[in-house]
Design a protein around this motif. Structure first.
Motif, mmCIF file in Angstrom:
data_model
loop_
_atom_site.group_PDB
_atom_site.id
_atom_site.type_symbol
_atom_site.label_atom_id
_atom_site.label_comp_id
_atom_site.label_asym_id
_atom_site.label_seq_id
_atom_site.Cartn_x
_atom_site.Cartn_y
_atom_site.Cartn_z
ATOM 1 N N ILE A 352 0.673 -1.363 -0.025
ATOM 2 C CA ILE A 352 0.031 -0.181 0.034
ATOM 3 C C ILE A 352 0.913 1.249 -0.060
ATOM 4 O O ILE A 352 0.487 2.092 -0.708
ATOM 5 N N GLY A 353 1.952 1.325 0.688
ATOM 6 C CA GLY A 353 2.812 2.332 0.664
ATOM 7 C C GLY A 353 4.083 1.801 1.632
ATOM 8 O O GLY A 353 4.323 0.608 1.896
ATOM 9 N N LYS A 354 4.922 3.097 2.236
ATOM 10 C CA LYS A 354 5.971 2.699 2.713
ATOM 11 C C LYS A 354 5.763 2.077 4.190
ATOM 12 O O LYS A 354 4.839 2.451 4.890
ATOM 13 N N ALA A 355 6.122 0.830 4.229
ATOM 14 C CA ALA A 355 5.943 -0.119 5.447
ATOM 15 C C ALA A 355 4.635 -0.356 5.573
ATOM 16 O O ALA A 355 4.094 -0.740 6.805
ATOM 17 N N LYS A 356 3.777 -0.345 4.658
ATOM 18 C CA LYS A 356 2.221 -0.809 4.742
ATOM 19 C C LYS A 356 2.145 -1.875 3.558
ATOM 20 O O LYS A 356 2.248 -1.347 2.312
ATOM 21 N N ALA A 357 1.372 -3.042 4.036
ATOM 22 C CA ALA A 357 1.231 -3.988 3.013
ATOM 23 C C ALA A 357 -0.009 -4.781 3.790
ATOM 24 O O ALA A 357 -0.288 -4.893 4.859
ATOM 25 N N VAL A 358 -0.430 -5.771 2.923
ATOM 26 C CA VAL A 358 -1.374 -6.678 3.511
ATOM 27 C C VAL A 358 -1.044 -8.204 2.838
ATOM 28 O O VAL A 358 -0.545 -8.063 1.646
ATOM 29 N N VAL A 359 -1.105 -9.098 3.699
ATOM 30 C CA VAL A 359 -0.639 -10.511 3.100
ATOM 31 C C VAL A 359 -1.573 -11.456 3.779
ATOM 32 O O VAL A 359 -2.118 -11.580 4.974
ATOM 33 N N ASP A 360 -2.180 -12.329 2.655
ATOM 34 C CA ASP A 360 -3.112 -13.240 3.322
ATOM 35 C C ASP A 360 -2.446 -14.768 2.939
ATOM 36 O O ASP A 360 -2.030 -15.241 1.682
ATOM 37 N N LEU A 361 -2.414 -15.708 3.681
ATOM 38 C CA LEU A 361 -1.633 -16.946 3.562
ATOM 39 C C LEU A 361 -2.942 -18.053 3.990
ATOM 40 O O LEU A 361 -3.600 -18.032 4.716
ATOM 41 N N PRO A 362 -2.951 -18.969 2.844
ATOM 42 C CA PRO A 362 -4.104 -19.701 2.671
ATOM 43 C C PRO A 362 -4.269 -21.064 3.844
ATOM 44 O O PRO A 362 -5.344 -21.241 4.533
ATOM 45 N N SER A 363 -3.179 -21.468 4.299
ATOM 46 C CA SER A 363 -3.222 -22.446 5.121
ATOM 47 C C SER A 363 -2.004 -22.751 5.954
ATOM 48 O O SER A 363 -0.748 -22.895 5.526
ATOM 49 N N PRO A 364 -1.966 -22.313 7.189
ATOM 50 C CA PRO A 364 -3.440 -21.844 7.743
ATOM 51 C C PRO A 364 -3.690 -20.557 7.373
ATOM 52 O O PRO A 364 -2.736 -19.735 6.944
ATOM 53 N N LYS A 365 -4.965 -20.228 7.827
ATOM 54 C CA LYS A 365 -5.585 -18.659 7.124
ATOM 55 C C LYS A 365 -5.131 -17.807 8.034
ATOM 56 O O LYS A 365 -5.674 -17.460 9.272
ATOM 57 N N TRP A 366 -3.869 -17.273 7.652
ATOM 58 C CA TRP A 366 -3.234 -15.978 8.422
ATOM 59 C C TRP A 366 -3.435 -14.785 7.646
ATOM 60 O O TRP A 366 -3.398 -14.653 6.338
ATOM 61 N N HIS A 367 -3.360 -13.755 8.311
ATOM 62 C CA HIS A 367 -3.711 -12.424 7.724
ATOM 63 C C HIS A 367 -2.535 -11.476 8.562
ATOM 64 O O HIS A 367 -2.421 -11.470 9.697
ATOM 65 N N PHE A 368 -1.878 -10.731 7.477
ATOM 66 C CA PHE A 368 -0.891 -9.726 8.251
ATOM 67 C C PHE A 368 -0.873 -8.570 7.568
ATOM 68 O O PHE A 368 -1.567 -8.421 6.387
ATOM 69 N N LYS A 369 -0.672 -7.585 8.578
ATOM 70 C CA LYS A 369 -0.630 -6.152 7.971
ATOM 71 C C LYS A 369 0.552 -5.341 8.446
ATOM 72 O O LYS A 369 1.348 -5.814 9.336
#
Length: 421
Positions: A352-369
């Motif tokens: 999204i910008g400097k030091a800003k992002a989103v990540v989805d991992l399917p297995s296990p269902k993890w979300h990072f930001k």
């Protein structure tokens, strides 16, 4: 076995790489460009945060020393399946097996004015044109006394709320904040706006609800005006027209809203499926023709129970299909059974910008930001570049941009028309 690959993107280059040093296989890769490039970072070239050579590499340099691989510069004109022959813009080639890895092209959904006047975001050439156009408009705005004309020159509308649209609008918002006032003191940045518009009800539609929410919040904090459920229907006289009747005056409509595959002469109509993608069986063989395969964005592959409507048009599908098809060609040589393609979804991400992002991992269902997701994004994109040279150049440019909040690559470089053929 003579294999001809049309297209040197993710699918084609990974297929070719996997067939290196196979003595019973001769590979010819055909592309209209003489280089491979990395589409996920196109927007960073377009916004002058990376130079073109950081994300591209010549095919002939890459193939040097690989005896069973050769490169042919040319554009495919037609296919003759009965003769096992293709016609290029500069000659003909015969094949035992033909592989389409031609990717997808920008779709304007039939809007003629948008096609003529918007700035696409698909190829390296598009990125360079976009960079030059935006920089020239900044220079025009710097000497423009008419506030309405200046606002048009500075306003940016990005159409398409997928990863490319999110990433490029976030980049523009940060440039507006950190760069414009320093380098263009004559500009009042309150006269500029960055809009991100999408016809759906969420950004990053294929990703998780958490990623969609985090992305919307982060872009809004950066100053991006996000307009959802808003479809572009025309772009005429420097005015973006929306389905609901709203308009935005701008000289900069960046089109990241859709793609479609290409149609090729000689491939029967019944061999195409949804989105003009070639319909293939589970081994990526094109339906209705013999000895012809399709992989990556140009293919819609049956037989994967987890993706009954076809696979998403993303890099990982193209890479995995290229590798799987290479293994099947080797199996043909060895008279072994073929392996059907099954996609291993490794997740999705967007910066999204400097030091800003989103990540989805399917297995296990993890979300990072945030920062951690940003580090993951940087790492994955670095290791996905084709050579160590590309990785080092890109890493160096990113470090400079991170600590300086800037880059020094904003040059307007365009070819002399007299030298163009």
């Amino acid at each position: 076995m003579k294999i001809v690959i049309i297209g040197g993107g993710f699918a084609g280059i990974n297929l070719a790489k996997e067939l290196v040093n196979q003595p019973q296989i001769q590979v010819t890769l055909v592309d209209k460009n003489n280089y491979n490039f990395f589409p996920p970072l196109i927007y960073q070239v377009a916004t002058a945060f990376l130079e073109p050579s950081s994300i591209s590499y010549p095919f002939r340099k890459f193939f040097a020393g690989k005896k069973n691989l050769s490169f042919r510069l040319g554009e495919l004109l037609s296919v003759s399946p009965a003769e096992k022959k293709i016609t290029l813009s500069n000659g003909e080639l015969e094949y035992d097996y033909l592989v389409f890895a031609t990717g997808a092209e920008t779709s304007y959904f039939g809007m003629e004015n948008v096609m003529k006047n918007a700035i696409p975001m698909k190829t390296l050439n598009d990125a360079i044109v976009m960079r030059n156009t935006l920089l020239k408009n900044l220079e025009k705005a710097a000497i423009c006394k008419d506030m309405r004309k200046r606002r048009k020159l500075l306003t940016i509308v990005v159409a398409g709320g997928g990863p490319t649209g999110v990433e490029v609008s976030g980049m523009f918002a940060e440039m507006r904040k950190n760069i414009l006032l320093k380098e263009y003191p004559e500009l009042d940045t309150s006269a500029s706006n960055v809009y991100l518009v999408d016809g759906g009800d969420a950004l990053l539609a294929p990703m998780s609800k958490e990623s969609q929410k985090d992305t919307l919040e982060a872009l809004t904090k950066l100053g991006v005006v996000v307009k959802l459920n808003t479809k572009v229907v025309d772009y005429v006289d420097d005015t973006v027209v929306f389905e609901n009747g709203e308009t935005i005056k701008t000289r900069n409509l960046i089109w990241a809203a859709g793609v479609s595959a290409k149609i090729f002469e000689g491939i029967p109509k019944e061999s195409y499926g949804r989105g003009r993608r070639m319909a293939t069986d589970e081994f990526n063989k094109v339906n209705g023709v013999d000895h012809i395969y399709a992989i990556g964005d140009t293919a819609i592959t049956a037989g994967d129970k987890n993706f009954p409507d076809g696979h998403p048009q993303v890099a990982q599908v193209a890479i995995q299909q290229g590798l799987n098809l290479a293994k099947n060609f080797k199996a043909m040589i060895a008279n072994k059974p073929l392996k059907p393609f099954a996609y291993n979804d490794k997740g999705s991400m967007a910066i999204i910008g400097k030091a800003k992002a989103v990540v989805d991992l399917p297995s296990p269902k993890w979300h990072f930001k945030g920062f951690f997701a940003w580090i993951i994004w940087l790492f994955i994109h670095l290791i996905s570049l084709i050579t160590y040279r590309n990785r080092l150049n890109t890493f160096w440019n990113w470090m400079v941009a991170y600590f300086a909040k800037d880059q020094s690559l904003r040059m307007i470089i365009r070819p002399d028309k007299k030298t163009q053929n």
